[in-house]
Design a protein around this motif. Sequence first.
Motif, PDB file in Angstrom:
ATOM      1  N   GLN A   1      -3.119  -1.390   0.486  1.00 51.91           N
ATOM      2  CA  GLN A   1      -3.496  -2.774   0.154  1.00 51.91           C
ATOM      3  C   GLN A   1      -4.531  -2.780  -0.981  1.00 51.91           C
ATOM      4  OE1 GLN A   1      -6.124  -4.887   2.830  1.00 51.91           O
ATOM      5  NE2 GLN A   1      -4.796  -6.695   2.811  1.00 51.91           N
TER       6      GLN A   1
ATOM      7  N   SER B   1      -7.212   3.210   7.091  1.00 51.23           N
ATOM      8  CA  SER B   1      -5.803   3.392   7.446  1.00 51.23           C
ATOM      9  C   SER B   1      -4.960   3.464   6.179  1.00 51.23           C
ATOM     10  CB  SER B   1      -5.329   2.235   8.327  1.00 51.23           C
ATOM     11  OG  SER B   1      -5.157   1.072   7.546  1.00 51.23           O
TER      12      SER B   1
ATOM     13  N   ALA C   1      -2.462   1.638   5.518  1.00 52.09           N
ATOM     14  CA  ALA C   1      -2.208   0.278   5.038  1.00 52.09           C
ATOM     15  C   ALA C   1      -3.403  -0.277   4.267  1.00 52.09           C
ATOM     16  CB  ALA C   1      -1.879  -0.630   6.227  1.00 52.09           C
ATOM     17  N   GLN C   2      -4.630   0.069   4.702  1.00 54.41           N
ATOM     18  CA  GLN C   2      -5.820  -0.397   3.970  1.00 54.41           C
ATOM     19  C   GLN C   2      -5.853   0.190   2.562  1.00 54.41           C
ATOM     20  OE1 GLN C   2      -8.682   0.808   7.112  1.00 54.41           O
ATOM     21  NE2 GLN C   2      -9.678  -1.139   6.683  1.00 54.41           N
TER      22      GLN C   2
END
Lengths: 442, 207
Positions: free
Chosen positions: B198, B192, B194-195
């Motif tokens: 991050q 994703s 967000a992954q």
Amino acid sequence: MSPAIPTRDDVQGWVLSGYNYPFSRHHVVAVHDRMAVRSLLRDAVTGTGGVTQIQSALPWGERPPLLANVGFTHSGLAALGVGRADLDRFPTDFRMGAARRAIRVGDFGDNAPNHWDVGTRDSSRAHLLWSMHGLTIDDLDRGTAELAGLGSALDIVATYDGTALPDNVVHFGYVDGLAQPRIAGFHEPAGDISPLGAFFLGHPSQFEGVIFDMPSPTELVTNATFNAFRVLEQDVFAFEDFLDDAADQTGRNREWVAAKICGRWRNGNSLVTHPDVAGEPDDPTVVDTFGFGDDPRGEVCPFASHIRRVNPRDGEMVTRSANNSRRVIRRGMPYGPLIEPGQPRDDVARGLIGNFFCASLTAQFEGLQHDWINQGLHHPNIVGTNDPISGFNGTGDGVFTIPMADEPDIILRGFDTFTRTRASVYTIMPTLSALRWLVRSA
Amino acid sequence: MIFDPVIRGAKRVLIAFWARREPPHVPGRHYSPAVADNVQRTMNLIMPLAHPGPETTAQIVKLLRQRADDLYSGLDNVGTVHFARFLVIDGNLQMISVFDGDIETYIRDFIASIGHVFDAALAFVKDPPPLPTAENPARFVDWVHTHDLIQMPDDLTELVDDLSLLPRSLLTLTHTEPDSQLGMYRAYAGYSAAQIRQALGLDWGEQ
């Protein structure tokens, strides 16, 4: 012009109250004779003609023996005579109905509509959802007789009986129903509070600046609420076996594992307030007053736990300001007999009859199911993993990570789907004044 | 070779005849439990302009520059978007994006974050959805579905049994849907936005 604010004497009581009755029964009904069923509904709105009155949200003195509420599918509105132009204005999720949206909410494989009870997946027959709560089974039977009295004017195509279990537990052994959204105008304006438009059509929603589409006519839809009615069979033996295996693998207490995957101990206490042991059950006034903001690594309550997925509260989130955006009002009651400790495996069906109220099925119920319960997209650490309790984990595909503070994270793998969808129906629950409008010519 | 145009024309007539007699199944969006099918999904929104031409394009450029901060911070807030770009090609305003999760959730989060910017862009489009989108989100989602290119299935066996042939089902589909997404390569499938943010140490959401 803003629509009228919903009032307790007008909205169906079940939206605002879980009732807390010992028995429930839900009839999925096919309408054959429009005028006869409209006449029944007219009697139900006024509580005349020997028909139990549709329950409003007004407080009662003595508990009535039988409470009745009603919702309509899209084809049910058609069956009762709502015109095509109005029918076409309803949102696509409701128009399509639960069976055609199934894949979006994770109803794959054994959970797919071809495994559901026939009457509930057939839009030509699933017209009304007649939901009753009774103090006794006899009271429910009386309500059923009121419908059956119409003879061939309607058919009861499916019936689901719920029985409350002691201490409000569900079959997986957890105390349920502790967290519910609080709604502006109906609850104390403290802490997180949902705007009216999150649950009643026609008002500003929980998304800033957004009002969910108003279908027509306004007489029918103002302050109405959508419901995703779900019958979810629970494999309690498989779930308890999984806890045994997980306890063996991790060397931990099985109740600790049960608490980590739910986010609450089975007695209802939150891991946030009781991180190490369950303790005595919290007072109802404080059992839901916690957040995840002080647990940024999920070491207290895992990101993947059921309650942190469905309601991330003040915890960090991929979609900013979305923390309260997918909330639903949950009205559930177990069905099937309780399993006694040590009881050998049986083949008796048991599970949960769930109702998920919202003002937008897509934005709330389906968004929750697809993106959070079944994909974990709200937190990068759990993307691609599904809710261990209510998600679709295939056969042996489940993965669950328990973040640990001073040791390597614990990862549980290889568990199955414990919950199977047996029925799902999307309905709209109009207000009492809307019901009066609907049956005006009866 | 002089007959090539004739043969091509005849084929077109024949395919049109097939498609009318036996309309093809137009594939909807693909859903599956696999994570790779649920992240890095694509949207190819093709919106014919009401008055295509240099002035309209210039006005859209101006709008996007004026509202760039709103637009980018709005997409950051949605948090599930990998890439999004606007193009004008052949008189169509196009929004091409890669996002995580269900398209309907994406569109609704997008309306809540940058609906007002999008409303201004939609003013240039022919037959726009009911505006503002923030008061008609479900109808906007429906409108997006009708303007989003269909996506050819990754697994062509749904359409084609023998890849040495051009079967009627594929021909009638490409006749009925002349524009479509043919395929997509992913260098890091299954992750994703967000992954990735991050892992790169970037801000990925509400901290």
